[in-house]
Design an enzyme around this catalytic site. Structure first.
Site, PDB file in Angstrom:
ATOM      1  CE1 TYR A 101      -3.209   2.926   0.603  1.00 46.46           C
ATOM      2  CE2 TYR A 101      -2.782   2.756   2.960  1.00 46.46           C
ATOM      3  CZ  TYR A 101      -3.381   3.397   1.902  1.00 46.46           C
ATOM      4  OH  TYR A 101      -4.160   4.497   2.127  1.00 46.46           O
ATOM      5  CG  ASP A 121       6.119  -6.909  -2.681  1.00 52.08           C
ATOM      6  OD1 ASP A 121       5.798  -5.764  -2.306  1.00 52.08           O
ATOM      7  OD2 ASP A 121       5.560  -7.952  -2.277  1.00 52.08           O
ATOM      8  CB  ALA A 150       7.495  -4.889   7.489  1.00 49.29           C
ATOM      9  CB  THR A 181       4.861   1.966  13.094  1.00 51.37           C
ATOM     10  OG1 THR A 181       3.549   2.022  13.639  1.00 51.37           O
ATOM     11  CG2 THR A 181       5.721   1.194  14.069  1.00 51.37           C
ATOM     12  CE1 TYR A 223       4.517  -3.084  11.668  1.00 50.81           C
ATOM     13  CE2 TYR A 223       3.249  -1.587  13.052  1.00 50.81           C
ATOM     14  CZ  TYR A 223       3.914  -1.848  11.871  1.00 50.81           C
ATOM     15  OH  TYR A 223       4.006  -0.885  10.912  1.00 50.81           O
ATOM     16  CG  PHE A 252       0.854   9.184  13.728  1.00 54.13           C
ATOM     17  CD1 PHE A 252       2.230   9.368  13.568  1.00 54.13           C
ATOM     18  CD2 PHE A 252       0.346   9.243  15.009  1.00 54.13           C
ATOM     19  CE1 PHE A 252       3.072   9.624  14.658  1.00 54.13           C
ATOM     20  CE2 PHE A 252       1.180   9.501  16.108  1.00 54.13           C
ATOM     21  CZ  PHE A 252       2.535   9.697  15.929  1.00 54.13           C
ATOM     22  CG  ASN A 253      -4.056   5.364  12.115  1.00 55.97           C
ATOM     23  OD1 ASN A 253      -3.373   5.779  13.044  1.00 55.97           O
ATOM     24  ND2 ASN A 253      -4.791   4.283  12.208  1.00 55.97           N
ATOM     25  CG  HIS A 266      -5.595  -1.037   7.995  1.00 54.87           C
ATOM     26  ND1 HIS A 266      -4.958  -1.960   7.201  1.00 54.87           N
ATOM     27  CD2 HIS A 266      -4.723  -0.723   8.980  1.00 54.87           C
ATOM     28  CE1 HIS A 266      -3.748  -2.179   7.683  1.00 54.87           C
ATOM     29  NE2 HIS A 266      -3.577  -1.444   8.766  1.00 54.87           N
ATOM     30  NE  ARG A 283      -7.201  -3.191  16.787  1.00 56.16           N
ATOM     31  CZ  ARG A 283      -6.992  -2.605  15.608  1.00 56.16           C
ATOM     32  NH1 ARG A 283      -7.365  -3.209  14.495  1.00 56.16           N
ATOM     33  NH2 ARG A 283      -6.441  -1.419  15.550  1.00 56.16           N
TER      34      ARG A 283
HETATM   35  N1  UDP Z   1     -11.177  -0.087  14.447  1.00 59.01           N
HETATM   36  C1  UDP Z   1     -12.492  -0.432  14.746  1.00 59.01           C
HETATM   37  N2  UDP Z   1     -13.084  -1.420  14.016  1.00 59.01           N
HETATM   38  C2  UDP Z   1     -12.444  -2.096  13.009  1.00 59.01           C
HETATM   39  C3  UDP Z   1     -11.104  -1.729  12.702  1.00 59.01           C
HETATM   40  C4  UDP Z   1     -10.500  -0.721  13.451  1.00 59.01           C
HETATM   41  O1  UDP Z   1     -13.115   0.132  15.652  1.00 59.01           O
HETATM   42  O2  UDP Z   1     -13.040  -2.997  12.407  1.00 59.01           O
HETATM   43  C5  UDP Z   1     -10.516   0.978  15.221  1.00 59.01           C
HETATM   44  C6  UDP Z   1      -9.252   0.533  15.937  1.00 59.01           C
HETATM   45  O3  UDP Z   1      -9.568   0.051  17.230  1.00 59.01           O
HETATM   46  C7  UDP Z   1      -8.441   1.826  15.967  1.00 59.01           C
HETATM   47  C8  UDP Z   1      -8.890   2.584  14.721  1.00 59.01           C
HETATM   48  O4  UDP Z   1     -10.109   1.975  14.309  1.00 59.01           O
HETATM   49  O5  UDP Z   1      -8.806   2.601  17.093  1.00 59.01           O
HETATM   50  C9  UDP Z   1      -7.900   2.476  13.583  1.00 59.01           C
HETATM   51  O6  UDP Z   1      -7.545   1.111  13.428  1.00 59.01           O
HETATM   52  P1  UDP Z   1      -6.674   0.569  12.231  1.00 59.01           P
HETATM   53  O7  UDP Z   1      -6.578  -0.912  12.378  1.00 59.01           O
HETATM   54  O8  UDP Z   1      -7.196   1.106  10.940  1.00 59.01           O
HETATM   55  O9  UDP Z   1      -5.247   1.254  12.438  1.00 59.01           O
HETATM   56  P2  UDP Z   1      -4.260   1.260  13.729  1.00 59.01           P
HETATM   57  O10 UDP Z   1      -4.626   2.469  14.529  1.00 59.01           O
HETATM   58  O11 UDP Z   1      -4.426  -0.034  14.449  1.00 59.01           O
HETATM   59  O12 UDP Z   1      -2.922   1.402  13.092  1.00 59.01           O
END
Ligand code: UDP
Length: 338
Positions: A15, A35, A79, A121, A145, A173-174, A193, A284
């Protein structure tokens, strides 16, 4: 700025890697993508880039690649990258990500390559003590990770001290959004995600989006994240290159603005004009309540500014790509090319 430099991009079919490849090609670099295609997609690599299908665990393949081309720099994206999976299988991350990166660093040093840009990250910062998170924040990785990425940052530190390999560690970040050219987007299997999953719920491909916890100490109880456009990340990778002539650097990359899970869902409803069915589930493991970047340092040093900071536009781009490629890279066009 155009260039006649040749660069190696590991994970260039993934990505963030593929968006960086697009930016490199646009600016005239000769690009070699390496890759293993376990997460990446062959269809995400443009014909103008050379392609080597290999795993970084394969030191012979690495030797051949570094012997075939003379690289001016290496961009290292390849990775395993799932926080949740790393909590279930820490060894795969602590061993897999580090061994492959050490192989790459060794190969780069042996070939006399002087620069590496590394995909790191925000997970380095675990549960941050203060916000926004700048480069001086305490490092205490939130998962195996994040820990594996930190181990690689340390290996790069020593590769600089001992061999003069300069590096830029870029803590994302995201990452979110899709390339405005409509050809590149986010397509993970399995998808974990938030934004692609919410878009699938809006498109009716999933029955609902599950919110992972609504009892966090945030304004609406759901986790807050800093969503940064993938093309802005790619831009930062290119901007750091000239600086590596002088020194190694570390930068945190985000918009500096946080959105909650519920705000992402609301924005998706606005952008798509569709209702997103929601279920609230448990938290989570390993999720901090809030992650927001301070990117002041790279703004000051290099004039980097997010060009696509607006959440609705980020989601709009991702939606457009998914509408055009309902099966992602495995759609009819991609399958025909295989
Ligand atoms: N999240 C959620 N439901 C999902 C996937 C993610 O509520 O099905 C939340 C997750 O707990 C986090 C945010 O969305 O707070 C972003 O998660 P993502 O996995 O996209 O990225 P991360 O922050 O883990 O890198």
């Amino acid at each position: 700025m155009t260039s006649s430099q040749t660069v190696l991009v590991t994970g260039g079919a993934g990505y963030v890697g593929s968006h960086c490849v697009a930016e490199l090609l646009e600016r005239g670099f000769n690009v070699v993508v390496l890759d293993n295609l376990r997460q990446g997609h062959r269809a995400a690599v443009p014909a103008e880039a050379a392609f080597v299908e290999a795993d970084l665990a394969d030191t012979e393949a690495l030797k051949r690649t570094f012997a075939e081309w003379k690289f001016d720099a290496v961009f290292h994206f390849a990775a395993l990258s799932l926080v949740g999976e790393s909590m279930r299988n820490p060894h795969a991350y602590l061993h897999g990500n580090t061994v492959t990166s050490l192989n790459l660093i060794q190969a780069a040093v042996q070939a006399g390559v002087g620069k590496m840009v590394f995909s790191s990250t925000a997970n380095l910062f675990g549960m941050p003590e203060r916000l926004p998170i700048d480069e001086d924040a305490t490092i205490d990785p939130g998962s195996p990770y994040g820990e594996s990425k930190y181990m690689i940052e340390r290996a790069l530190h020593w590769a600089d001290r001992c061999h003069g390999l300069r590096s830029a560690c870029l803590r994302y970040f995201n990452a979110a959004g899709a390339h405005p050219n409509g050809l590149l987007g986010e397509d993970h299997y399995p998808e974990t995600h938030l934004i692609p999953l919410v878009l699938d719920a809006a498109a009716g491909k999933r029955p609902h989006i599950e919110i992972f916890g609504d009892d966090y100490p945030t304004h609406d109880g759901t986790c807050v994240r800093d969503y940064i456009h993938v093309c802005d990340l790619a831009d930062a990778h290119l901007r750091v290159l000239p600086l590596l002539e002088e020194r190694s650097v570390r930068y945190n990359l985000g918009n500096g603005k946080g959105y909650s899970v519920r705000e992402v869902i609301e924005a998706t409803e606005r952008v798509t004009g569709r209702k997103v069915p929601v279920k609230v589930g448990p938290r989570r493991a390993g999720d901090p309540a809030v992650l927001i970047a301070s990117s002041e340092r790279i703004r000051k040093d290099l004039g980097w500014e997010p060009r696509f900071p607006d959440l609705d536009s980020i989601i709009g781009g991702a939606w457009a790509w998914r509408q055009r490629n309902p099966q992602g890279y495995r759609g009819p066009a991609a399958l025909a090319a295989e």
